[in-house]
Every structure is written in structure tokens, then in C-alpha cells.
Design an enzyme around this catalytic site. Structure first.
Site, PDB file in Angstrom:
ATOM      1  N   ASP A   1      -6.944  -2.704   3.309  1.00 36.12           N
ATOM      2  CA  ASP A   1      -8.058  -1.841   2.932  1.00 36.12           C
ATOM      3  C   ASP A   1      -9.397  -2.572   2.952  1.00 36.12           C
ATOM      4  O   ASP A   1      -9.456  -3.800   3.053  1.00 36.12           O
ATOM      5  CB  ASP A   1      -7.820  -1.243   1.531  1.00 36.12           C
ATOM      6  CG  ASP A   1      -7.193  -2.232   0.549  1.00 36.12           C
ATOM      7  OD1 ASP A   1      -7.351  -3.449   0.745  1.00 36.12           O
ATOM      8  OD2 ASP A   1      -6.559  -1.795  -0.408  1.00 36.12           O
TER       9      ASP A   1
ATOM     10  N   GLU B   1      -4.152   5.926  -4.505  1.00 31.52           N
ATOM     11  CA  GLU B   1      -4.231   6.145  -5.938  1.00 31.52           C
ATOM     12  C   GLU B   1      -3.243   7.233  -6.382  1.00 31.52           C
ATOM     13  O   GLU B   1      -2.723   7.978  -5.546  1.00 31.52           O
ATOM     14  CB  GLU B   1      -5.662   6.572  -6.301  1.00 31.52           C
ATOM     15  CG  GLU B   1      -6.732   5.556  -5.896  1.00 31.52           C
ATOM     16  CD  GLU B   1      -6.794   4.337  -6.823  1.00 31.52           C
ATOM     17  OE1 GLU B   1      -5.777   3.983  -7.451  1.00 31.52           O
ATOM     18  OE2 GLU B   1      -7.870   3.721  -6.899  1.00 31.52           O
TER      19      GLU B   1
ATOM     20  N   HIS C   1      -1.067   1.866  -7.978  1.00 27.51           N
ATOM     21  CA  HIS C   1      -1.523   2.039  -6.602  1.00 27.51           C
ATOM     22  C   HIS C   1      -1.074   0.879  -5.708  1.00 27.51           C
ATOM     23  O   HIS C   1      -0.886  -0.244  -6.172  1.00 27.51           O
ATOM     24  CB  HIS C   1      -3.045   2.286  -6.511  1.00 27.51           C
ATOM     25  CG  HIS C   1      -3.926   1.083  -6.704  1.00 27.51           C
ATOM     26  ND1 HIS C   1      -5.226   1.184  -7.157  1.00 27.51           N
ATOM     27  CD2 HIS C   1      -3.728  -0.251  -6.499  1.00 27.51           C
ATOM     28  CE1 HIS C   1      -5.760  -0.011  -7.212  1.00 27.51           C
ATOM     29  NE2 HIS C   1      -4.870  -0.905  -6.814  1.00 27.51           N
TER      30      HIS C   1
ATOM     31  N   ASN D   1      -2.386   1.176 -12.314  1.00 25.56           N
ATOM     32  CA  ASN D   1      -1.968   2.583 -12.239  1.00 25.56           C
ATOM     33  C   ASN D   1      -0.888   2.808 -11.172  1.00 25.56           C
ATOM     34  O   ASN D   1      -0.588   3.939 -10.827  1.00 25.56           O
ATOM     35  CB  ASN D   1      -3.194   3.469 -11.948  1.00 25.56           C
ATOM     36  CG  ASN D   1      -3.841   3.127 -10.606  1.00 25.56           C
ATOM     37  OD1 ASN D   1      -3.350   2.268  -9.870  1.00 25.56           O
ATOM     38  ND2 ASN D   1      -4.929   3.803 -10.280  1.00 25.56           N
TER      39      ASN D   1
HETATM   40  C1  F6R Z   1      -5.957  -5.090  -2.285  1.00 23.83           C
HETATM   41  C2  F6R Z   1      -5.234  -3.864  -2.632  1.00 23.83           C
HETATM   42  C3  F6R Z   1      -4.959  -3.486  -4.040  1.00 23.83           C
HETATM   43  C4  F6R Z   1      -4.614  -4.665  -4.953  1.00 23.83           C
HETATM   44  C5  F6R Z   1      -4.379  -4.188  -6.377  1.00 23.83           C
HETATM   45  C6  F6R Z   1      -4.108  -5.344  -7.324  1.00 23.83           C
HETATM   46  O1  F6R Z   1      -6.074  -5.227  -0.902  1.00 23.83           O
HETATM   47  O2  F6R Z   1      -4.887  -3.147  -1.762  1.00 23.83           O
HETATM   48  O3  F6R Z   1      -3.906  -2.550  -4.054  1.00 23.83           O
HETATM   49  O4  F6R Z   1      -3.464  -5.297  -4.453  1.00 23.83           O
HETATM   50  O5  F6R Z   1      -5.499  -3.483  -6.826  1.00 23.83           O
HETATM   51  O6  F6R Z   1      -5.249  -6.130  -7.427  1.00 23.83           O
HETATM   52  P1  F6R Z   1      -5.216  -7.551  -8.160  1.00 23.83           P
HETATM   53  O7  F6R Z   1      -4.343  -8.415  -7.343  1.00 23.83           O
HETATM   54  O8  F6R Z   1      -6.634  -8.023  -8.166  1.00 23.83           O
HETATM   55  O9  F6R Z   1      -4.659  -7.302  -9.521  1.00 23.83           O
END
Ligand code: F6R
Length: 241
Positions: free
Chosen positions: A67, A143, A138, A136
Site C-alpha cells: 500500500d 479496513e 486490517h 482493528n
Molecule cells: C503496512 C500495512 C499495514 C500495517 C499495519 C500494522 O504496509 O499494510 O497493514 O502492517 O497497520 O502496522 P504496524 O506494524 O506499524 O503496527
């Protein structure tokens, strides 16, 4: 799903890097799906170490990131493009032509999303996809209330995600509210998936992903249906399993 519970962040990072490294050793032209955020930073450090010790060669590897924030260019130090350059790509011998990250600055988003999917297919599909997980549930920026059928698309970020990611910005108002993300369908088409999680804040999301009902409310729960998923979690993230 294979659940691998490890002692701490360091062990999680080393195990994940070992999996990525063995993929690259077995197939030097592997297509890697990559994630950003705090979780994979240790894995990237370990991969750089292995590269410096001549254990792995990235010259034929192709990468696709999950992303990118919509509206942030590669020079913005909050963009995922910037993150990837600084935390991995500039330290290894990857060919720039082989790096793919959604372009958050395009005018025609639909065209960018279609082209991203096409590039993944032309590369032969993703051999191994690394995922972190949001509090959450995701994955990528898919989401809650996700459409399991979606491919790469523009998403509206959830309030919880904006709040959680505001730690990387000066203030919450600076956090983009939209992103371009691979869809669940894109992720599910990866041949192998490695999901990483550490820390108590991820315990609920991990419990629901592994033992909960498969539901759009918990996007990662769909991974129960993938035939080759490894979930590497530290003790804290595994505490509600
Ligand atoms: C990042 C992504 C997100 C993160 C998730 C966890 O490319 O796609 O899904 O993997 O938000 O983020 P952290 O690792 O910062 O807790």
C-alpha cells in the site's frame, strides 16, 4: 494456518527474515510482497545483514508493496516509498526497475490500480507476502467491513488506523485519510503469506484472526482460508490465543 509463537520481537524478525531468505535462495527471481509500519523493521534489518554477509542476492528479486498513502509522493518522508527506500532498498542490490509501490500521486487512480494488478500478474504472482496487522484486524489497508472480493483499490482509512498511524506524523491532521491498497483478493492470491505481530496491542486482532469467525469485520480472518499462511507472533501478541 501455522502459528509460530516466539519469545520476542527480535526472534520474530529473525524467523521472518529466514523465511524470506530461504524463498530467495530457492528461487532467486522471487516476487516478494512487502509491508511497511513498525512490525517488519527488524526483519528488514536482518535481511540487510544477510545480504551484507553474501547470504542472499536481490538482483533478480521483484517486489510489490501492499500500500501507499494517497497524496504522498516518494519524497515525502512519511510515504511508504520513502520508508522502503530507507529501510531496505538502498541497502541491497535490488534493481530499481523491479520495485513496485502504488503511486499515491496519480490523477487517475483507477488506472493505477488496474496497472498494479496487471504488473503483479505479469510478474507471475506474489511468491511470498509479508503482512503486519492493524489493531482493528486490517491487513494492507483493508479496513473492517472489507469487501473480500476487492483487488488493488483506493480505501478510506479507519479512524483507529489514522489515530494509530498519527505516531509517525507531527499531528493527526497530517495523516492522509485515503490510501491505495492491494485488496484482499490480491493478498489471498499470494502463494505464501507470513503475518507478523508483536506486542499486547495486537493480541485481540490475532485471537480474532486465528480463532474467530471469518468476517469482513476482521479483515485478517479471511486468512483462515489460505492454504499456506504462517503467523509469527511474540508472546504478548499471542496472549489471547
Ligand atoms: C503496512 C500495512 C499495514 C500495517 C499495519 C500494522 O504496509 O499494510 O497493514 O502492517 O497497520 O502496522 P504496524 O506494524 O506499524 O503496527
Amino acid at each position: 494456518m501455522r502459528i509460530i509463537i516466539v519469545e520476542n520481537y527480535e526472534e520474530m524478525s529473525k524467523k521472518a527474515a529466514a523465511m524470506m531468505a530461504s524463498q530467495i535462495i530457492l528461487k532467486p527471481e522471487s516476487v516478494l510482497g512487502l509491508a511497511t509500519g513498525d512490525t517488519p523493521l527488524g526483519m528488514y534489518k536482518e535481511l540487510i545483514r544477510m545480504y551484507n554477509e553474501n547470504m542472499i542476492d536481490f538482483s533478480k528479486v521483484k517486489t510489490f508493496n501492499l500500500d501507499e498513502y494517497y497524496g504522498l509522493g516518494k519524497d515525502s518522508n512519511q510515504s511508504y516509498n520513502y520508508y522502503m527506500t530507507n529501510n531496505l532498498f538502498k541497502h541491497i542490490n535490488i534493481d530499481k526497475e523491479n520495485i513496485n509501490i502504488p503511486n499515491g500521486m496519480v490523477k487517475n487512480i483507477e488506472e493505477e490500480c488496474i496497472s498494479y494488478e496487471k504488473r503483479i500478474k505479469e510478474a507471475g504472482g506474489i511468491d511470498i507476502q509479508v503482512l503486519g496487522i492493524g489493531v482493528n484486524g486490517h491487513i494492507g489497508f483493508n479496513e473492517p467491513d472489507v469487501n473480500f472480493e476487492a483487488e488493488t483499490h483506493l480505501v478510506n482509512l479507519d479512524e483507529k488506523t489514522i489515530e494509530s498511524n498519527s505516531r509517525f506524523f507531527k499531528c493527526i491532521e497530517e495523516v492522509p485519510t485515503k490510501a491505495i491498497s492491494m485488496g484482499i483478493k490480491t493478498i489471498m492470491h499470494s502463494k505464501k503469506i507470513v503475518l507478523l505481530a508483536n506486542g499486547a496491542s495486537k493480541a485481540d486482532a490475532i485471537a480474532k484472526t486465528v480463532n474467530g469467525k471469518i468476517s469482513p469485520e476482521v479483515p485478517a480472518s479471511i486468512l483462515q482460508l489460505h492454504q499456506d499462511v504462517a503467523i509469527i507472533v511474540d508472546k504478548e501478541a499471542a496472549s489471547k490465543l
